[in-house]
Motif scaffolding. Structure first.
Motif, short mmCIF file in Angstrom:
data_model
loop_
_atom_site.label_atom_id
_atom_site.label_comp_id
_atom_site.label_asym_id
_atom_site.label_seq_id
_atom_site.Cartn_x
_atom_site.Cartn_y
_atom_site.Cartn_z
N ARG A 215 0.84 -1.20 0.00
CA ARG A 215 0.00 0.00 0.00
C ARG A 215 0.87 1.25 0.00
NH1 ARG A 215 -3.86 -3.00 -1.63
NH2 ARG A 215 -5.64 -3.42 -0.29
N LEU A 216 0.24 2.38 -0.28
CA LEU A 216 0.93 3.66 -0.20
C LEU A 216 1.56 3.83 1.17
CD1 LEU A 216 -1.71 5.94 -1.93
CD2 LEU A 216 0.67 5.71 -2.70
N PRO A 217 2.72 4.48 1.25
CA PRO A 217 3.33 4.72 2.56
C PRO A 217 2.38 5.49 3.47
CG PRO A 217 4.85 5.29 0.77
CD PRO A 217 3.51 5.03 0.13
N GLN A 218 2.49 5.24 4.75
CA GLN A 218 1.61 5.92 5.69
C GLN A 218 1.77 7.44 5.62
OE1 GLN A 218 1.68 4.51 9.72
NE2 GLN A 218 1.10 2.41 9.15
N ARG A 219 2.97 7.90 5.30
CA ARG A 219 3.18 9.36 5.24
C ARG A 219 2.42 10.01 4.11
NH1 ARG A 219 7.88 7.04 3.15
NH2 ARG A 219 8.72 7.93 1.21
N VAL A 220 1.92 9.23 3.15
CA VAL A 220 1.08 9.76 2.08
C VAL A 220 -0.38 9.83 2.51
CG1 VAL A 220 0.23 9.34 -0.26
CG2 VAL A 220 2.65 8.96 0.27
N ILE A 221 -0.82 8.82 3.24
CA ILE A 221 -2.23 8.70 3.62
C ILE A 221 -2.57 9.43 4.91
CG2 ILE A 221 -4.00 7.03 4.32
CD1 ILE A 221 -3.36 6.92 1.34
N MET A 222 -1.67 9.37 5.90
CA MET A 222 -1.96 9.90 7.24
C MET A 222 -1.46 11.32 7.39
SD MET A 222 -0.93 8.33 10.97
CE MET A 222 0.83 8.52 10.68
N HIS A 223 -2.34 12.20 7.89
CA HIS A 223 -2.02 13.60 8.10
C HIS A 223 -2.20 13.94 9.58
CE1 HIS A 223 -2.30 13.96 3.70
NE2 HIS A 223 -3.36 13.19 3.83
N LEU A 224 -1.23 14.61 10.16
CA LEU A 224 -1.30 14.98 11.57
C LEU A 224 -1.86 16.40 11.70
CD1 LEU A 224 2.11 13.50 12.80
CD2 LEU A 224 -0.18 12.48 12.94
N GLU A 225 -2.99 16.47 12.34
CA GLU A 225 -3.68 17.74 12.63
C GLU A 225 -4.30 18.40 11.41
OE1 GLU A 225 -4.19 18.33 15.65
OE2 GLU A 225 -2.60 17.18 16.63
N ARG A 226 -3.54 18.59 10.32
CA ARG A 226 -4.06 19.22 9.12
C ARG A 226 -3.51 18.51 7.89
NH1 ARG A 226 -6.24 24.25 9.28
NH2 ARG A 226 -5.31 24.84 7.30
N TYR A 227 -4.28 18.59 6.80
CA TYR A 227 -3.90 17.92 5.55
C TYR A 227 -2.62 18.52 5.00
CZ TYR A 227 -4.67 15.60 1.04
OH TYR A 227 -4.55 14.80 -0.07
N GLN A 228 -1.71 17.63 4.59
CA GLN A 228 -0.47 18.07 3.96
C GLN A 228 -0.27 17.29 2.67
OE1 GLN A 228 2.34 17.31 7.16
NE2 GLN A 228 2.34 19.49 7.72
N GLN A 229 -0.02 17.98 1.57
CA GLN A 229 0.16 17.31 0.29
C GLN A 229 1.38 16.41 0.33
OE1 GLN A 229 -0.59 19.69 -3.23
NE2 GLN A 229 1.18 18.77 -4.24
N GLU A 230 1.24 15.23 -0.29
CA GLU A 230 2.33 14.26 -0.29
C GLU A 230 3.51 14.77 -1.12
OE1 GLU A 230 -0.16 13.79 -3.78
OE2 GLU A 230 -0.65 13.69 -1.63
N SER A 231 4.70 14.28 -0.78
CA SER A 231 5.89 14.66 -1.52
C SER A 231 6.04 13.79 -2.77
CB SER A 231 7.14 14.50 -0.65
OG SER A 231 7.38 13.13 -0.37
N SER A 232 6.68 14.33 -3.79
CA SER A 232 6.94 13.54 -4.99
C SER A 232 7.87 12.38 -4.68
CB SER A 232 7.53 14.43 -6.08
OG SER A 232 8.74 15.04 -5.64
#
Length: 288
Positions: A215-232
Motif C-alpha cells: 500500500r501507499l506509505p503511511q506518510r502519504v495517507i496519514m495527516h497529523l492535525e491538518r492535511y499536507q500534500q504528499e511529496s513527490s
C-alpha cells in the motif's frame, strides 16, 4: 459443533509486527525508531495479511459459513442503525456466469463457489415507513443513498475479515456497477436497491501464489492535525515498491502513479460507470 475452525493461533506462532509491516508496505516501510518488534494478535495479523484471491480450490465451503459470515457482517456499524443494506448470496452456476459477463467478463466471478452481492437498499426503509404511514421525502436525498452505500461497505469489510480469519479468500467485484440495471434485473432487486459491489468467496487454490500487495506509505495517507500534500519522493518510492511487487508476481511493470492516472483519465476508462447517475435514477433513487 460448528464446522468452522475458529481456533486462534498461539501467540508464539504469529509473525512479528515488523514482518507484517514489511509485507504490507514493502521497501517503503521504515520502523519507528526504538519501537520493539512485538508479536501481534490474530485480528491484526489477519488485517495486515489481506490479499485479493481470484483462484479457488474445489474444497467445499462449510455448511454454516454463510450464516456465520452474515452475522459478522451485521455486526458492523450502521448509520443511525438504519441498516440500509442487503446482500444476495449467489451459488447458481448459470447466474454467476451471467453476472460475470455484466461485471466485465471476470472469470473468477463464475468460478467462485459463492458470490455475495452487497446492496445499497433504501427500499426496505420505504416499505417500513409506508406500513407506519410515515412520509419519506428524506429517502430522496443523496445523503440517504450515501448512508446505504457506507452501510454496505462496512458490512462487507466485516465479512472479509471474518472469512479471511477462517482461511478463506475473497475478492471485491466493483464490476457489478458496470451494468447496474442488468444486475438489478438478474437479482430481482426492487426500486431503490443498487448493487454496490460483489464479493467472490472460496478457499484459495494452493497452486496459485498470491502475495500481499504493498500500500501507499503511511506518510502519504496519514495527516497529523491538518492535511499536507504528499511529496513527490514518497510517490516515487511507492512506484519502486510496486515495481518490485510486480516483478515478484511476474506481472508487467507499471508505476502506480501511471496506473492510477489512467484509471481516472476520463469516462472511457470507467467501464460503463460514467452513466452511473442516470442508472441510479432509473433504479428509483431520488438523489436530490
Amino acid at each position: 459443533m460448528s464446522e468452522l475452525n475458529t481456533e486462534s493461533v498461539e501467540a508464539t506462532d504469529a509473525p512479528t509486527l515488523h514482518a507484517l509491516m514489511r509485507n504490507r508496505y514493502g521497501t517503503s516501510w521504515l520502523p519507528t525508531p526504538n519501537a520493539p518488534d512485538t508479536r501481534v494478535n490474530d485480528v491484526i495479523e489477519t488485517l495486515l495479511s489481506h490479499r485479493s484471491v481470484r483462484a479457488y480450490s474445489t474444497q467445499p465451503l462449510p455448511a454454516d459459513l454463510l450464516q456465520t459470515v452474515m452475522a459478522a457482517a451485521q455486526s458492523a456499524s450502521s448509520s443511525s442503525n438504519l441498516q440500509a443494506w442487503s446482500v444476495v448470496a449467489v451459488r447458481d452456476a448459470d447466474r454467476k456466469k451471467r453476472l460475470a459477463v455484466y461485471a466485465g467478463n471476470q472469470k473468477h466471478v463464475a468460478a467462485a463457489p459463492l458470490l455475495l452481492v452487497f446492496i445499497a437498499d433504501l427500499s426496505r426503509l420505504r416499505r417500513v415507513s409506508d406500513v407506519a404511514g410515515a412520509n419519506t421525502p428524506g429517502l430522496d436525498y443523496f445523503e440517504a443513498f450515501l448512508v446505504a452505500v457506507a452501510d454496505a461497505a462496512f458490512a462487507a469489510q466485516n465479512a472479509v475479515v471474518a472469512l479471511e480469519s477462517l482461511g478463506l479468500g475473497c475478492c471485491y467485484i466493483g464490476g457489478m456497477r458496470n451494468k447496474p440495471e442488468d444486475v438489478a434485473k438478474e437479482l430481482g432487486l426492487p426500486p431503490e436497491a443498487f448493487a454496490v459491489f460483489g464479493l467472490t468467496i472460496g478457499y484459495p487454490d494452493p497452486a496459485v501464489k498470491t502475495d500481499v500487495k504493498p500500500r501507499l506509505p503511511q506518510r502519504v495517507i496519514m495527516h497529523l492535525e491538518r492535511y499536507q500534500q504528499e511529496s513527490s519522493e514518497a510517490l516515487t518510492d511507492y512506484d519502486a515498491t510496486m515495481n518490485a511487487f510486480q516483478r515478484l508476481q511476474r506481472m508487467a511493470e507499471l508505476d502506480w502513479t501511471t496506473q492510477a492516472s489512467r484509471r481516472v483519465r476520463g469516462p472511457e476508462a470507467l467501464s460503463g460507470r460514467d452513466r452511473l447517475m442516470s442508472a441510479l435514477r432509473t433504479l428509483g433513487f431520488g438523489l436530490k
